[in-house]
Design an enzyme around this catalytic site. Structure first.
Site, PDB file in Angstrom:
ATOM      1  N   ASN A  75       0.134  20.422 -20.538  1.00 54.52           N
ATOM      2  CA  ASN A  75      -0.238  19.654 -21.729  1.00 54.52           C
ATOM      3  C   ASN A  75      -0.081  20.466 -23.022  1.00 54.52           C
ATOM      4  OD1 ASN A  75      -1.051  16.973 -22.122  1.00 54.52           O
ATOM      5  ND2 ASN A  75      -3.088  17.652 -22.794  1.00 54.52           N
ATOM      6  N   GLU A  87      -4.229  17.732 -10.878  1.00 51.31           N
ATOM      7  CA  GLU A  87      -4.708  18.190 -12.172  1.00 51.31           C
ATOM      8  C   GLU A  87      -6.201  18.451 -12.212  1.00 51.31           C
ATOM      9  OE1 GLU A  87      -2.739  16.319 -15.473  1.00 51.31           O
ATOM     10  OE2 GLU A  87      -4.155  17.153 -16.889  1.00 51.31           O
ATOM     11  N   ARG A 103       0.812  -1.238   0.000  1.00 52.76           N
ATOM     12  CA  ARG A 103       0.000   0.000   0.000  1.00 52.76           C
ATOM     13  C   ARG A 103       0.830   1.266   0.000  1.00 52.76           C
ATOM     14  NH1 ARG A 103      -2.646  -3.218   3.556  1.00 52.76           N
ATOM     15  NH2 ARG A 103      -4.461  -4.229   2.639  1.00 52.76           N
ATOM     16  N   GLU A 137      10.245  19.807 -24.014  1.00 54.14           N
ATOM     17  CA  GLU A 137       9.458  20.114 -22.807  1.00 54.14           C
ATOM     18  C   GLU A 137       9.944  21.423 -22.176  1.00 54.14           C
ATOM     19  OE1 GLU A 137       6.918  18.194 -22.352  1.00 54.14           O
ATOM     20  OE2 GLU A 137       7.457  16.210 -23.136  1.00 54.14           O
ATOM     21  N   LYS A 174       3.294  11.818 -10.624  1.00 56.47           N
ATOM     22  CA  LYS A 174       2.440  10.945 -11.437  1.00 56.47           C
ATOM     23  C   LYS A 174       3.208   9.659 -11.718  1.00 56.47           C
ATOM     24  CE  LYS A 174      -0.589  13.986 -14.132  1.00 56.47           C
ATOM     25  NZ  LYS A 174      -0.940  14.426 -15.501  1.00 56.47           N
ATOM     26  N   HIS A 192       0.761  19.045 -26.426  1.00 53.93           N
ATOM     27  CA  HIS A 192       0.595  17.598 -26.281  1.00 53.93           C
ATOM     28  C   HIS A 192      -0.701  17.071 -26.883  1.00 53.93           C
ATOM     29  CE1 HIS A 192       4.055  17.947 -23.715  1.00 53.93           C
ATOM     30  NE2 HIS A 192       4.056  16.670 -23.445  1.00 53.93           N
ATOM     31  N   HIS A 199       0.396  14.123 -28.772  1.00 53.65           N
ATOM     32  CA  HIS A 199      -0.033  12.752 -28.449  1.00 53.65           C
ATOM     33  C   HIS A 199      -0.717  12.090 -29.645  1.00 53.65           C
ATOM     34  CE1 HIS A 199      -0.026  13.481 -23.815  1.00 53.65           C
ATOM     35  NE2 HIS A 199       1.059  12.849 -24.189  1.00 53.65           N
ATOM     36  N   HIS A 254       8.591  10.862 -28.257  1.00 54.02           N
ATOM     37  CA  HIS A 254       7.597  11.775 -27.682  1.00 54.02           C
ATOM     38  C   HIS A 254       7.974  13.253 -27.869  1.00 54.02           C
ATOM     39  CE1 HIS A 254       4.700  13.304 -24.736  1.00 54.02           C
ATOM     40  NE2 HIS A 254       5.703  13.930 -24.141  1.00 54.02           N
ATOM     41  N   ARG A 257      -2.611  22.454 -13.619  1.00 54.23           N
ATOM     42  CA  ARG A 257      -1.628  21.475 -14.100  1.00 54.23           C
ATOM     43  C   ARG A 257      -1.823  21.129 -15.566  1.00 54.23           C
ATOM     44  NH1 ARG A 257       0.964  16.351 -10.742  1.00 54.23           N
ATOM     45  NH2 ARG A 257       2.334  15.686 -12.406  1.00 54.23           N
ATOM     46  N   LYS A 292       8.028  23.412 -13.124  1.00 55.73           N
ATOM     47  CA  LYS A 292       7.074  22.318 -12.981  1.00 55.73           C
ATOM     48  C   LYS A 292       6.612  22.196 -11.531  1.00 55.73           C
ATOM     49  CE  LYS A 292       5.399  17.896 -14.121  1.00 55.73           C
ATOM     50  NZ  LYS A 292       5.535  16.543 -14.643  1.00 55.73           N
TER      51      LYS A 292
HETATM   52  N1  LIG Z   1       5.071  11.038 -14.718  1.00 56.47           N
HETATM   53  C1  LIG Z   1       5.034  12.105 -15.471  1.00 56.47           C
HETATM   54  O1  LIG Z   1       4.628  13.189 -15.039  1.00 56.47           O
HETATM   55  C2  LIG Z   1       5.519  12.005 -16.882  1.00 56.47           C
HETATM   56  C3  LIG Z   1       5.748  13.173 -17.611  1.00 56.47           C
HETATM   57  C4  LIG Z   1       6.268  13.039 -18.888  1.00 56.47           C
HETATM   58  C5  LIG Z   1       6.529  11.785 -19.424  1.00 56.47           C
HETATM   59  N2  LIG Z   1       6.273  10.678 -18.680  1.00 56.47           N
HETATM   60  C6  LIG Z   1       6.568   9.337 -19.209  1.00 56.47           C
HETATM   61  O2  LIG Z   1       7.963   9.266 -19.428  1.00 56.47           O
HETATM   62  C7  LIG Z   1       8.212   8.293 -20.438  1.00 56.47           C
HETATM   63  C8  LIG Z   1       9.241   8.843 -21.380  1.00 56.47           C
HETATM   64  O3  LIG Z   1      10.434   9.110 -20.666  1.00 56.47           O
HETATM   65  P1  LIG Z   1      11.851   9.165 -21.383  1.00 56.47           P
HETATM   66  O4  LIG Z   1      11.766  10.025 -22.567  1.00 56.47           O
HETATM   67  O5  LIG Z   1      12.831   9.463 -20.332  1.00 56.47           O
HETATM   68  O6  LIG Z   1      11.996   7.678 -21.949  1.00 56.47           O
HETATM   69  P2  LIG Z   1      12.822   6.392 -21.499  1.00 56.47           P
HETATM   70  O7  LIG Z   1      12.739   6.196 -20.038  1.00 56.47           O
HETATM   71  O8  LIG Z   1      12.382   5.271 -22.350  1.00 56.47           O
HETATM   72  O9  LIG Z   1      14.319   6.785 -21.887  1.00 56.47           O
HETATM   73  C9  LIG Z   1      14.641   7.030 -23.246  1.00 56.47           C
HETATM   74  C10 LIG Z   1      15.811   6.168 -23.703  1.00 56.47           C
HETATM   75  O10 LIG Z   1      17.015   6.655 -23.136  1.00 56.47           O
HETATM   76  C11 LIG Z   1      17.723   5.592 -22.516  1.00 56.47           C
HETATM   77  N3  LIG Z   1      18.469   6.188 -21.401  1.00 56.47           N
HETATM   78  C12 LIG Z   1      17.958   6.707 -20.275  1.00 56.47           C
HETATM   79  N4  LIG Z   1      18.916   7.305 -19.566  1.00 56.47           N
HETATM   80  C13 LIG Z   1      20.071   7.135 -20.240  1.00 56.47           C
HETATM   81  C14 LIG Z   1      21.403   7.554 -20.031  1.00 56.47           C
HETATM   82  N5  LIG Z   1      21.746   8.307 -18.979  1.00 56.47           N
HETATM   83  N6  LIG Z   1      22.338   7.207 -20.941  1.00 56.47           N
HETATM   84  C15 LIG Z   1      21.994   6.490 -22.040  1.00 56.47           C
HETATM   85  N7  LIG Z   1      20.744   6.110 -22.325  1.00 56.47           N
HETATM   86  C16 LIG Z   1      19.791   6.423 -21.419  1.00 56.47           C
HETATM   87  C17 LIG Z   1      16.664   4.618 -22.104  1.00 56.47           C
HETATM   88  O11 LIG Z   1      17.212   3.328 -21.923  1.00 56.47           O
HETATM   89  C18 LIG Z   1      15.723   4.706 -23.296  1.00 56.47           C
HETATM   90  O12 LIG Z   1      16.198   3.939 -24.351  1.00 56.47           O
HETATM   91  C19 LIG Z   1       6.877   7.979 -21.074  1.00 56.47           C
HETATM   92  O13 LIG Z   1       6.457   6.715 -20.633  1.00 56.47           O
HETATM   93  C20 LIG Z   1       5.957   9.046 -20.541  1.00 56.47           C
HETATM   94  O14 LIG Z   1       4.620   8.622 -20.424  1.00 56.47           O
HETATM   95  C21 LIG Z   1       5.783  10.770 -17.432  1.00 56.47           C
HETATM   96 ZN   LIG Z   2       5.629  15.475 -22.740  1.00 55.41          ZN
END
Ligand SMILES: NC(=O)c1ccc[n+]([C@@H]2O[C@H](COP(=O)([O-])OP(=O)(O)OC[C@H]3O[C@@H](n4cnc5c(N)ncnc54)[C@H](O)[C@@H]3O)[C@@H](O)[C@H]2O)c1
Ligand SMILES: [Zn+2]
Length: 368
Positions: free
Chosen positions: A246, A238, A122, A186, A144, A249, A253, A270, A242, A228
């Site tokens: 978006n 949100e 939990r 971003e 999130k 996006h 998206h 993305h 918040r 942020k």
């Molecule tokens: N929680 C939130 O508020 C929020 C906000 C925005 C995005 N997201 C989520 O985040 C995700 C996207 O995140 P992302 O763009 O970081 O993608 P990711 O975590 O897949 O990382 C992108 C790539 O970079 C590689 N990588 C990461 N760190 C590295 C490093 N230091 N050196 C070499 N390679 C590295 C990873 O292995 C991957 O291949 C999505 O799932 C999205 O929904 C969440």
């Molecule tokens: Zn984004």
């Protein structure tokens, strides 16, 4: 090192940004949780191979008992299957209510590991060690967490704030160029919706940022965490403000959902879809009559290009193909998306009062 405080009803914590921070992870954790028992680091295969042993070492050197578990690299790991496997790993590793999870990776790992921490027993404590630029400025801030379903992204999740975000810019040195650019989309978004000074600064420092010059990169990351944090601090769940995060996006998206199978798009990430969506949102702001500063469109395009980001749809892509996906946006109600529009640099508004003709005008602008 710069510290940014996040204060939400769900928890208050520090984001520490700077170079050479990872070795202090153990000491930081002990200071926050003196009686912490077992620690489980969750990472993806790519990040674990690069930085896993440094993270384990940082905890071991502080006398903490830690183990590392990896998931396959990529969005596919934000799945029910990986979630289930990780819950079982937590139990096998003997994690209890006084244990802590460390998310070592990008947004995928942060969202997944955060949701494991939100749900195992939990809810147990977790620390974010973001390793992508996007994760530092965006996904690691705000609490999130969640996973995807075959029916759509981020459909299951929870709000669960970390106890600490440790953003070590040294970890970004191994990040592919394309991922650096993706995160910068971003950052540009933050400037447009909240902070005109940030856009000025980016124009003056773009090259230093692309070269990952540590001082200015740290400054930029802390600045964006502050933006942020101020938004989520006012609206953790949100219910209003918040949603401005978006910006770019809604089209972004939708584009992400369609370019997957589009050959010319070469599987855009993305941030690349958000870059095009940002230009689209600005043109839409103008079409609706909200944009009081038309020069912001050209200015933003120039900045995105300098960050090696696309500002138009993939070659040969018909903009109308995006239209049906807009109505499916998670933020849509009754098939009408809520749009985030810009008034001028640093100022945005939310509205559903946008006609299909205005959307089509914006989409047509985006055709190459
Ligand atoms: N929680 C939130 O508020 C929020 C906000 C925005 C995005 N997201 C989520 O985040 C995700 C996207 O995140 P992302 O763009 O970081 O993608 P990711 O975590 O897949 O990382 C992108 C790539 O970079 C590689 N990588 C990461 N760190 C590295 C490093 N230091 N050196 C070499 N390679 C590295 C990873 O292995 C991957 O291949 C999505 O799932 C999205 O929904 C969440
Ligand atoms: Zn984004």
């Amino acid at each position: 090192m710069t510290e940014v405080q996040v204060a939400t009803p769900g928890g208050s914590y520090a984001i520490k940004v700077g170079a050479g921070l990872l070795p202090s992870l153990g000491a930081e954790l002990k200071a926050l949780r003196p009686r912490v028992t077992q620690i489980l680091i969750i990472s993806d295969e790519t990040v674990a191979a690069l930085h896993g042993s440094a993270a384990l070492g940082a905890l071991g050197n502080a006398g903490l008992s830690a183990s590392l578990v990896t998931v396959p690299t990529g969005e596919g790991s934000k799945s029910l299957a990986q979630l289930g496997a990780l819950w079982e790993r937590c139990a096998e590793a003997g994690l209890d209510r006084a244990s802590c999870i460390v998310a070592l990776g990008g947004g995928v790992v942060g969202d997944l590991a955060g949701f494991v921490a939100a749900t195992y027993m939990r809810g147990i404590a977790f620390v974010q060690v973001p390793t992508t630029l996007l994760a530092v400025v965006d996904s690691s801030v705000g609490g999130k967490t969640g996973i995807d379903l075959p029916q759509g992204k981020n459909l299951v999740g929870s709000f669960h704030q970390p106890i600490l975000v440790l953003a070590d810019v040294d970890l970004l040195a191994t990040l592919p160029e394309r991922e650096i650019s993706a995160g910068l989309a971003e950052v540009v978004k933050h400037g447009i919706i909240r902070d005109p000074g940030l856009l000025d600064w980016l124009e003056q420092n773009a090259e230093a940022i692309l070269a990952l010059e540590k001082g200015r990169l740290s400054e930029l990351l802390a600045w964006n965490c502050r933006i942020k944090a101020s938004v989520v601090g006012q609206d953790e769940r949100e219910s209003g403000l918040r949603a401005i995060l978006n910006f770019g996006h809604t089209i972004g998206h939708a584009l992400e959902a369609v370019v997957g199978g589009h050959v010319a798009a070469d599987g855009w990430v993305h941030g690349e879809c958000v870059a095009v969506g940002t230009v689209g949102a600005l043109v839409l702001s103008q079409a609706v009559g909200a944009l009081q500063e038309p020069a912001l469109i050209g200015r933003t395009e120039a900045l995105l290009r300098r960050f090696r980001l696309p500002v138009r749809l993939p070659d040969g892509f018909e903009s109308k193909a995006i239209l049906p996906y807009l109505a499916r946006d998670k933020k849509a109600t009754g098939g009408r998306p809520t749009w985030v529009l810009a008034e001028r640099a640093g100022s945005s508004l939310l509205t559903a009062d946008v006609t299909e003709a205005q959307v089509l005008t914006a989409l047509a602008y985006l055709e190459a």
